[in-house]
Motif scaffolding. Structure first.
Motif, short mmCIF file in Angstrom:
data_model
loop_
_atom_site.label_atom_id
_atom_site.label_comp_id
_atom_site.label_asym_id
_atom_site.label_seq_id
_atom_site.Cartn_x
_atom_site.Cartn_y
_atom_site.Cartn_z
N ALA A 52 2.34 -27.71 2.59
CA ALA A 52 1.92 -27.10 3.85
C ALA A 52 2.69 -25.81 4.12
O ALA A 52 2.11 -24.81 4.57
N ARG A 53 3.97 -25.82 3.81
CA ARG A 53 4.78 -24.62 4.02
C ARG A 53 4.45 -23.55 2.98
O ARG A 53 4.32 -22.37 3.31
N LEU A 54 4.29 -23.97 1.72
CA LEU A 54 4.02 -23.01 0.66
C LEU A 54 2.68 -22.29 0.86
O LEU A 54 2.54 -21.11 0.54
N LEU A 55 1.71 -23.00 1.40
CA LEU A 55 0.38 -22.40 1.61
C LEU A 55 0.40 -21.27 2.62
O LEU A 55 -0.52 -20.45 2.67
N GLU A 56 1.46 -21.20 3.43
CA GLU A 56 1.59 -20.15 4.44
C GLU A 56 2.47 -18.99 3.96
O GLU A 56 2.67 -18.02 4.70
N MET A 57 2.96 -19.08 2.72
CA MET A 57 3.97 -18.12 2.26
C MET A 57 3.39 -17.09 1.32
O MET A 57 2.40 -17.34 0.63
N ASP A 58 4.08 -15.92 1.27
CA ASP A 58 3.76 -14.92 0.25
C ASP A 58 4.57 -15.24 -1.00
O ASP A 58 5.31 -16.24 -1.04
N GLN A 59 4.44 -14.41 -2.03
CA GLN A 59 5.09 -14.71 -3.30
C GLN A 59 6.60 -14.83 -3.18
O GLN A 59 7.21 -15.78 -3.68
N GLY A 63 11.25 -18.18 -3.43
CA GLY A 63 12.56 -18.45 -2.86
C GLY A 63 12.73 -19.91 -2.48
O GLY A 63 13.79 -20.51 -2.70
N LEU A 64 11.67 -20.50 -1.94
CA LEU A 64 11.72 -21.92 -1.57
C LEU A 64 11.75 -22.80 -2.81
O LEU A 64 12.59 -23.70 -2.93
N MET A 65 10.86 -22.56 -3.76
CA MET A 65 10.74 -23.44 -4.92
C MET A 65 11.95 -23.37 -5.84
O MET A 65 12.28 -24.35 -6.51
N LEU A 66 12.60 -22.23 -5.90
CA LEU A 66 13.70 -22.06 -6.85
C LEU A 66 15.07 -22.19 -6.19
O LEU A 66 16.09 -22.07 -6.87
N GLY A 67 15.09 -22.47 -4.89
CA GLY A 67 16.36 -22.60 -4.19
C GLY A 67 16.73 -24.05 -3.94
O GLY A 67 16.06 -24.98 -4.38
N ARG A 68 17.81 -24.24 -3.21
CA ARG A 68 18.20 -25.58 -2.79
C ARG A 68 17.22 -26.05 -1.72
O ARG A 68 16.82 -25.28 -0.85
N LEU A 69 16.85 -27.32 -1.79
CA LEU A 69 15.85 -27.86 -0.87
C LEU A 69 16.45 -28.68 0.25
O LEU A 69 15.72 -29.32 1.02
#
Length: 199
Positions: free
Chosen positions: A147-154, A159-165
Motif C-alpha cells: 500500500a505504501r509502495l504503490l504511492e511512491m516514486d522510484q 529507499g524503503l525496500m533497500l533500507g531498514r524496515l
C-alpha cells in the motif's frame, strides 16, 4: 564496534579460513551478528554460520554462480508476480526491480532489513520449511509494504525496500501470517524442484 565486535571478527575470520573458496561476502556479518546474539559464544556462532552458509542458496549468491542463482531469482519473480500483480506493474513502471531487493535481503538472510524478533521468526520457518520459505518471506514483506509502495516514486520506493524496515512493519506475528499466506504457483514449484537437483 558494539558489544560483540571482537567476537564477530573472530567468527568471520574463522569462516574465511574454513571456506577460502567463498571468503567474506557483504551480508555475512549480519547473519553472524544474529548468531552471536543467540549463541553467546564465537565457537557456537561459527558452527551455526558454517552450517547455514553451506545451503545451496547462500553458496550460489556468495560464489556468484549465475547458473544456480539466476533460476532462484526467476523463482522469486514467479512467486512475486502471482501474489502482487498490481505492485509488480507499479515497480516495473518505476524501473525498481524487486528481484534486486530480494537478493539484498537473501544475502543477509533478512537480518539487514528486518528487526531482530522478526528475523528470528523468519529463520525458524526457513529452517523448518526449507528454502522455499525464503521466497515466500520476501514476497510477504513486499505485500505488507505494498500500500505504501504503490504511492511512491522510484527514489522513495527503492529507499524503503533497500533500507531498514524498523518502524515500517506491523507486529511480527502479522508479517509472518502474511508470509504464510503467500501462494506458490505450480510453475514456481516445478522450477524449484528442478533447482533443488542442481549442485
Amino acid at each position: 564496534a558494539g558489544p560483540y565486535g571482537q567476537e564477530l571478527r573472530e567468527v568471520l575470520e574463522a569462516y574465511c579460513f574454513f571456506r577460502p573458496d567463498v571468503g567474506y561476502v557483504q551480508g555475512m556479518s549480519f547473519q553472524a551478528a544474529v548468531m552471536l546474539i543467540h549463541c553467546k559464544d564465537a565457537g557456537s556462532a561459527f558452527m551455526c554460520l558454517a552450517n547455514v552458509l553451506s545451503r545451496p542458496l547462500f553458496l550460489s549468491m556468495y560464489r556468484s554462480e549465475e547458473a544456480l542463482l539466476g533460476p532462484r531469482l526467476d523463482l522469486f519473480d514467479l512467486v512475486f508476480a502471482a501474489n502482487c500483480p498490481s505492485l509488480g506493474r507499479h515497480l516495473e513502471a518505476l524501473e525498481a526491480v524487486p528481484r534486486n531487493c530480494a537478493l539484498t535481503w537473501f544475502t543477509s538472510f533478512f537480518a539487514k532489513p528486518l528487526p531482530l524478533p522478526l528475523t528470528a521468526l523468519v529463520w525458524d520457518h526457513v529452517f523448518v520449511e526449507g528454502e522455499m520459505y525464503m521466497y515466500r518471506a520476501a514476497v510477504g514483506i513486499l505485500k505488507v509494504l505494498s500500500a505504501r509502495l504503490l504511492e511512491m516514486d522510484q527514489e522513495a520506493a527503492l529507499g524503503l525496500m533497500l533500507g531498514r524496515l524498523d518502524g515500517h512493519l506491523p507486529d511480527p506475528a502479522i508479517v509472518i501470517e502474511v508470509m504464510n499466506q503467500v501462494k506458490v504457483p505450480d510453475k514456481a514449484q516445478a522450477l524449484f524442484d528442478r533447482i533443488s537437483k542442481l549442485r
